[in-house]
Design an enzyme around this catalytic site. Sequence first.
Site, short mmCIF file in Angstrom:
data_model
loop_
_atom_site.label_atom_id
_atom_site.label_comp_id
_atom_site.label_asym_id
_atom_site.label_seq_id
_atom_site.Cartn_x
_atom_site.Cartn_y
_atom_site.Cartn_z
N CYS A 10 32.27 -31.55 41.87
CA CYS A 10 31.29 -31.23 42.92
C CYS A 10 32.06 -30.78 44.16
O CYS A 10 32.91 -31.52 44.67
CB CYS A 10 30.49 -32.49 43.22
SG CYS A 10 29.36 -32.36 44.61
N CYS A 14 29.48 -24.05 44.29
CA CYS A 14 28.76 -25.29 43.96
C CYS A 14 28.66 -25.29 42.44
O CYS A 14 28.29 -24.27 41.84
CB CYS A 14 27.38 -25.29 44.60
SG CYS A 14 26.26 -26.56 43.93
N1 DGL Z 1 27.09 -29.65 42.60
C1 DGL Z 1 27.38 -29.88 43.95
C2 DGL Z 1 28.49 -28.99 44.48
O1 DGL Z 1 29.32 -28.52 43.73
C3 DGL Z 1 26.36 -30.17 44.98
C4 DGL Z 1 24.92 -29.99 44.78
C5 DGL Z 1 24.15 -30.88 45.76
O2 DGL Z 1 24.04 -32.07 45.47
O3 DGL Z 1 23.70 -30.38 46.79
O4 DGL Z 1 28.58 -28.78 45.66
#
Ligand code: DGL
Length: 257
Positions: free
Chosen positions: A74, A182
């Site tokens: 993430c 993301c």
């Molecule tokens: N998947 C996450 C990222 O790579 C974040 C998504 C979220 O929870 O806003 O930033």
Amino acid sequence: MNTYSPIGMLDSGAGGLSVLREAVSLLPHESFLFYGDQGNAPYGTKSKQEVLALVRRAVGRLMDADVKAIVLACNTATAEAALELRQELSLPVIGMEPALKPASMCYHGGTILVLATPGTLSSAKYAALSSHWGEHAVSVPCPGLMEFVERGELDSPALSAYLERLLAPYRSEQVDAAVLGCTHYVFLKRQISRFFPQGTPVLDGNAGTVRQLKRVLGERGLLNPGPEKGKVLIESSGNAENLRVLEKLFRQNLAMQ
Ligand code: DGL
């Protein structure tokens, strides 16, 4: 904890599965415990302190399972919590960042679009990355986009309308590359790529993150020697429907390999 222990991987939800896919294929003997913090998603519109507290909690759950390394699958969690976790933990913490450096190599006088959460794009970590590689980068915060993936909605009129609002302003510009900053957006790569001329690089940091994981495990003598194939366990802090989406996306995801 030993070489046979699982690797703990976390995200606010389904996005991290795109990293898990790469990890399973590069490290077939490793076992993984994937934790989707769907009960507390999204991370990308929360404050640094909130994200840090949530990530510490999720990491606590992974450590209870005696993992040998933590992968923050993430960008937002990495931006807001990696520094602190590395100071607090003795086991390796592998994070990720928007693929701005490889994207900057694609520069041909146009712009580099960086799609990411508001949290990632306003973080100190991203400011530091951008000061090196972001001269031609344009930030495109995408609040609300991860939710489409969380609903398993990878192709819908509402998603097309969202992307149209987001990306139409760049149609008349020369876009040299787009960065999926993301992990959720990796599931939408095809839909996002449609907005750019064919052949425009649309980059993510997944492969680099997994190579880094392999390198760090090797350096610390933590690679699983095999020969058995590793296992994958998926957990969610959310409800049964959230977990169902995770498991379904993981299976589809593997089938795409
Ligand atoms: N998947 C996450 C990222 O790579 C974040 C998504 C979220 O929870 O806003 O930033």
